[in-house]
Design a protein around this motif. Structure first.
Motif, PDB file in Angstrom:
ATOM      1  N   UNK A  70      -8.674 -26.303  -8.024  1.00 38.25           N
ATOM      2  CA  UNK A  70      -9.353 -27.518  -7.220  1.00 38.25           C
ATOM      3  C   UNK A  70      -9.752 -28.581  -8.086  1.00 38.25           C
ATOM      4  N   UNK A  71      -9.846 -29.821  -7.748  1.00 36.80           N
ATOM      5  CA  UNK A  71      -9.775 -30.160  -6.279  1.00 36.80           C
ATOM      6  C   UNK A  71      -8.341 -30.229  -5.889  1.00 36.80           C
ATOM      7  N   UNK A  72      -7.344 -29.986  -6.738  1.00 31.14           N
ATOM      8  CA  UNK A  72      -6.041 -30.101  -6.150  1.00 31.14           C
ATOM      9  C   UNK A  72      -5.631 -28.991  -5.074  1.00 31.14           C
ATOM     10  N   UNK A  73      -5.208 -29.227  -3.958  1.00 32.33           N
ATOM     11  CA  UNK A  73      -4.897 -28.101  -2.967  1.00 32.33           C
ATOM     12  C   UNK A  73      -3.421 -28.271  -3.035  1.00 32.33           C
ATOM     13  N   UNK A  74      -2.647 -27.044  -3.501  1.00 34.78           N
ATOM     14  CA  UNK A  74      -1.464 -26.932  -3.423  1.00 34.78           C
ATOM     15  C   UNK A  74      -0.725 -26.951  -2.003  1.00 34.78           C
ATOM     16  N   UNK A  75       0.511 -27.431  -1.573  1.00 38.18           N
ATOM     17  CA  UNK A  75       1.250 -27.307  -0.259  1.00 38.18           C
ATOM     18  C   UNK A  75       1.908 -25.976  -0.311  1.00 38.18           C
ATOM     19  N   UNK A  76       2.437 -25.713  -1.561  1.00 42.40           N
ATOM     20  CA  UNK A  76       3.103 -24.292  -1.539  1.00 42.40           C
ATOM     21  C   UNK A  76       3.060 -23.502  -2.802  1.00 42.40           C
ATOM     22  N   UNK A  77       3.237 -22.222  -2.530  1.00 38.20           N
ATOM     23  CA  UNK A  77       3.415 -21.083  -3.760  1.00 38.20           C
ATOM     24  C   UNK A  77       4.521 -20.697  -4.142  1.00 38.20           C
ATOM     25  N   UNK A  78       4.979 -20.707  -5.442  1.00 39.62           N
ATOM     26  CA  UNK A  78       6.405 -20.045  -5.553  1.00 39.62           C
ATOM     27  C   UNK A  78       6.243 -19.172  -6.817  1.00 39.62           C
ATOM     28  N   UNK A  79       7.206 -18.033  -6.825  1.00 36.31           N
ATOM     29  CA  UNK A  79       7.028 -17.308  -8.062  1.00 36.31           C
ATOM     30  C   UNK A  79       7.245 -18.174  -9.316  1.00 36.31           C
ATOM     31  N   UNK A  80       6.550 -17.919 -10.213  1.00 32.08           N
ATOM     32  CA  UNK A  80       6.758 -18.761 -11.550  1.00 32.08           C
ATOM     33  C   UNK A  80       7.908 -18.292 -12.307  1.00 32.08           C
ATOM     34  N   UNK A  81       8.429 -17.265 -12.213  1.00 31.82           N
ATOM     35  CA  UNK A  81       9.661 -16.923 -13.067  1.00 31.82           C
ATOM     36  C   UNK A  81      10.928 -17.561 -12.323  1.00 31.82           C
ATOM     37  N   UNK A  82      10.794 -17.943 -10.968  1.00 33.26           N
ATOM     38  CA  UNK A  82      11.873 -18.670 -10.358  1.00 33.26           C
ATOM     39  C   UNK A  82      12.128 -20.136 -10.879  1.00 33.26           C
ATOM     40  N   UNK A  83      11.241 -20.653 -11.595  1.00 28.91           N
ATOM     41  CA  UNK A  83      11.429 -21.720 -12.285  1.00 28.91           C
ATOM     42  C   UNK A  83      12.041 -21.657 -13.583  1.00 28.91           C
ATOM     43  N   UNK A  84      12.226 -20.512 -14.143  1.00 28.49           N
ATOM     44  CA  UNK A  84      12.973 -20.469 -15.156  1.00 28.49           C
ATOM     45  C   UNK A  84      14.423 -20.729 -15.129  1.00 28.49           C
ATOM     46  N   UNK A  85      14.860 -22.096 -15.010  1.00 29.58           N
ATOM     47  CA  UNK A  85      16.113 -22.420 -15.095  1.00 29.58           C
ATOM     48  C   UNK A  85      17.013 -22.201 -16.157  1.00 29.58           C
ATOM     49  N   UNK A  86      16.212 -22.541 -17.375  1.00 30.46           N
ATOM     50  CA  UNK A  86      16.770 -22.248 -18.671  1.00 30.46           C
ATOM     51  C   UNK A  86      15.682 -22.182 -19.739  1.00 30.46           C
TER      52      UNK A  86
END
Length: 298
Positions: free
Chosen positions: A194-210
């Motif tokens: 807060x005060x930022x409200x996310x639109x989506x929640x995604x698994x953090x490890x799926x961002x590990x592209x490299x």
């Protein structure tokens, strides 16, 4: 009786005051308007300050046991350290990671930038946040080789899908990768940034592209009967054990544990100063209103 006499006197005073006010409608309007502005401004700013500085994250279970964990006072924590703290601590029931991410959502009108939180697999369970529909992100989803999944916020669900429960199972494209909508967060839960409200929640490890995920923010829940100082000492011990080499070259990280509030500590102090100034200003407005009414009475 004595009580009856007091009530009669009070009602007589109210009746007399009402008659005086009705005979002086101009004075009554000015006095009520001045007090309404002064009191309303004070209540508004006080409510804003309380919600911003003192309230725990909205929509979580047993919020008085929820804490934030920082490295070196207010810094994020390396992801590998988070895994060690999560798996080896003795004072927290759960410890979860999250980080803010700006994401590109591909839609019919072209790419759209939205705000998201990348979270560890135990994020929703650690906070005790059940989904409005569907299921939360689970540890099984939090793998670099896992299939893409996403939980959408309640606000985003109502705005984009008109609260249609048929959204479950649909696939959207985030950052060029498909992600299946598996759940919708409850309306009371607005995330932990807060005060930022996310639109989506995604698994953090799926961002590990490299490579490795650089760093994350941490939020957890104390075990029953554990003080916040005990949790900090516990994590400090784990942090010291991970230091390899001489101290000058590899200083021991300083772990700080704070009660989770709407604002993180690193911005809470400037916000407190700002709201303090606002409270002083609106307090002066109320004082001036009272002085003006006193002058009118005189």
């Amino acid at each position: 009786s004595l009580n009856g006499g007091a009530v009669y006197t009070f009602l007589a005073d109210v009746r007399y005051g009402g008659c005086v006010l009705l005979r002086s409608l101009g004075f009554t309007f000015v006095a009520v308007a001045a007090l309404a502005i002064g009191i309303g401004a004070n209540l508004t700013i006080f409510g804003f300050a309380k919600e911003l500085l003192l309230s725990p994250p909205a929509g979580v279970a047993d919020p008085d046991r929820v804490v934030r964990v920082f490295t070196n006072r207010f810094s994020n924590t390396p992801y590998a350290n988070f895994e060690a703290y999560r798996d080896q601590n003795h004072t927290l029931v759960a410890l979860a990671a999250f980080r803010d991410e700006s994401m590109s959502l591909r839609g019919e009108g072209g790419p759209e930038q939205i705000f998201g939180l990348a979270v560890s697999g135990d994020y929703f369970n650690a906070l005790g946040v059940p989904p409005a529909i569907g299921r939360p992100i689970l540890p099984a989803d939090d793998r670099a080789d896992g299939s893409g999944v996403v939980v959408i916020s309640n606000r985003f669900w109502r705005l984009r899908w008109a609260a249609n429960p048929g959204v479950l199972g649909q696939t959207i494209t985030l950052n060029g990768r498909p992600a299946e909508i598996i759940g919708v967060a409850p309306s009371a839960f607005t995330g932990t940034l807060a005060p930022f409200m996310p639109d989506v929640f995604v698994p953090v490890t799926q961002l590990r592209h490299s490579g490795e995920i650089s760093s994350v923010q941490l939020i957890g829940r104390l075990r029953p009967g554990v003080a916040i100082g005990e949790a900090q000492a516990d994590l400090m011990t784990l942090a010291a054990a991970m230091v390899i080499g001489p101290a000058p070259d590899n200083p021991r990280p300083m772990i700080t544990v704070y009660w989770a509030r709407t604002l993180a500590p690193e911005i809470a102090m400037p916000a407190a100063v700002f709201t303090g100034v606002l409270l002083a200003v609106v307090g002066l407005v109320l004082l001036l209103a009272c002085v003006n009414i006193a002058n009118l009475l005189l």
